[in-house]
Enzyme design. Structure first.
Site, PDB file in Angstrom:
ATOM      1  N   THR A  59       0.855  -1.174   0.000  1.00 10.70           N
ATOM      2  CA  THR A  59       0.000   0.000   0.000  1.00 10.70           C
ATOM      3  C   THR A  59       0.899   1.235   0.000  1.00 10.70           C
ATOM      4  OG1 THR A  59      -2.052   0.931   0.874  1.00 10.70           O
ATOM      5  CG2 THR A  59      -0.415   0.284   2.516  1.00 10.70           C
ATOM      6  N   CYS A 106      -2.772   7.420   8.035  1.00 12.55           N
ATOM      7  CA  CYS A 106      -3.321   6.066   7.961  1.00 12.55           C
ATOM      8  C   CYS A 106      -2.273   5.064   8.441  1.00 12.55           C
ATOM      9  CB  CYS A 106      -3.700   5.711   6.525  1.00 12.55           C
ATOM     10  SG  CYS A 106      -5.025   6.730   5.863  1.00 12.55           S
ATOM     11  N   HIS A 129      -5.410  -1.029   5.010  1.00 15.39           N
ATOM     12  CA  HIS A 129      -5.006   0.388   4.989  1.00 15.39           C
ATOM     13  C   HIS A 129      -6.080   1.155   5.776  1.00 15.39           C
ATOM     14  CE1 HIS A 129      -3.267   3.910   2.441  1.00 15.39           C
ATOM     15  NE2 HIS A 129      -3.985   4.428   3.415  1.00 15.39           N
TER      16      HIS A 129
END
Lengths: 209, 170
Positions: B31, B37, B54
């Site tokens: 990711t 995040c 994520h």
């Protein structure tokens, strides 16, 4: 029903006009600062999902210098002023006379303060024009500058919208030097109103939501 | 014949923001552009299967909309990831975690809680994993840097790429 489901094409057009007024004022400020003619493109106003939002300033890992600030008041939101790496380095050179690589010299004080000041000026002129146009007071927070991956920096502006939606409305304007070739930009201005800001903004513009 | 390095030859499963996916060896799972995040990997080293989530927000109680995307929140995302791994034949007792992200990309003096969302995400994930008795083997969280992470299902390594500090492996 969420606010985003009610927004139609003509709403986006109205926001375009607000973006145009803000960015026009910011471009004038930048022209004066650099002593060069700066033009703006017609703002693009879009409803995008998070994945698209993270790619608004290039790819997710593209290095950018971004100034971020929060707007408080009746129409809260987030704002970004984004310079691609080369743009930031060129602007820093114009303003300080120093040649830097922002990924390596991310802590060079003169460069950082020049870019920060640039962000302050652009954000201030953008928001004061929009605020005046809408007759809504908008209080900006102290802007903060960071050099990093565009996708990671944009996270900060998506959090507020993510509480209510999986989309965000972004008013995106590209600035350009008037005598440079078409593909070279001189920065990007993003306004991301919080979901609860839209009602007030459309009310100010005399448009029903 | 020249042999391609492992990471070039294998398929990379890409996970977007507020989403999760599963990868099985020899695939990699990645990711990109994690800011506040957090990317959480749950790994079963015996089956060589990994899930990468994520995660954007710490808790689904923050949602202002009932028709929410469960992958966005730490509690609902991890719950779903664990069920999905079990369906693929993993034993929950074998799962181990690695995670990265949870930065605060801009510095602010004001106390807006949402500016601290990175550290809050991390704290929530630590608490949730502990409630499932899933150990965290390693983490690279906090700070003010963006991260792109790639998990190698064959080796269990988590590769973390940053702009200013290069690549590290945990």
């Amino acid at each position: 029903m969420g606010i985003h489901e009610k927004i139609e094409a003509f709403h986006l057009d109205v926001l375009k006009e607000a973006g145009n007024i803000g960015a026009g004022n910011a471009a004038t400020a930048l022209s004066q600062l650099l002593n060069k003619k700066i033009d703006i493109e017609v703002p693009s106003v879009r409803l995008v999902d998070f994945e698209e939002a993270k790619n608004l300033a290039g790819r997710e890992e593209t290095v950018v210098a971004a100034t971020f600030l929060r707007i408080t008041g009746e129409a809260p939101g987030s704002m970004f002023i984004i310079f691609q790496q080369e743009e930031a380095e060129e602007l820093a050179h114009t303003l300080t006379g120093k040649t830097v690589t922002i990924t390596k010299d991310a802590t060079d004080e003169m460069t950082i303060s020049a870019l920060q000041e640039l962000g302050n000026i652009l954000a201030g002129s953008y928001l004061s024009a929009i605020s005046q146009f809408l007759a809504i007071p908008m209080q900006p927070s102290v802007p903060s500058l960071a050099v990093d991956m565009a996708g990671a920096l944009l996270d900060t502006g998506l959090v507020q919208a993510s509480l209510a939606n999986d989309h965000v409305i972004v008013i995106d304007t590209v600035m350009k030097e008037a005598d440079k070739n078409e593909n070279v930009s001189t920065g990007q201005l993003f306004l991301l109103p919080d979901p609860e800001a839209f009602k007030r903004i459309f009310q100010a513009l005399g448009v029903e939501l | 014949m020249t042999r391609l390095p492992l990471h070039d030859a294998n398929h990379i499963v890409k996970v977007g923001m507020a989403d999760w996916k599963i990868a099985v060896a020899p695939d990699l799972i990645r990711t990109s552009g994690l800011g506040s995040c957090v990317g959480v990997v749950l790994y079963d080293s015996m089956k060589k299967i990994a899930a990468l989530a994520h995660i954007m927000l710490p808790d689904s109680s923050l949602a202002r909309n009932k028709a929410m995307n469960r992958a966005k929140f730490a509690d609902t995302a991890l719950e779903d990831v664990i069920v999905a791994l079990q369906k693929k034949g993993s034993d929950k007792r074998r799962l181990q975690a690695k995670m990265a992200g949870g930065a605060q990309m801009f510095s602010f003096s004001s106390g807006n809680d949402l500016m601290r969302i990175g550290p809050r995400n991390r704290e929530a994930i630590v608490k949730i994993l502990s409630s499932y008795h899933i150990p965290i083997l390693a983490e690279d969280t906090g700070g003010n840097k963006g991260r792109t992470i790639t998990f190698h299902t064959e080796t269990g390594e988590l590769h973390i790429r940053t702009i200013h500090e290069g690549e590290t492996i945990i």
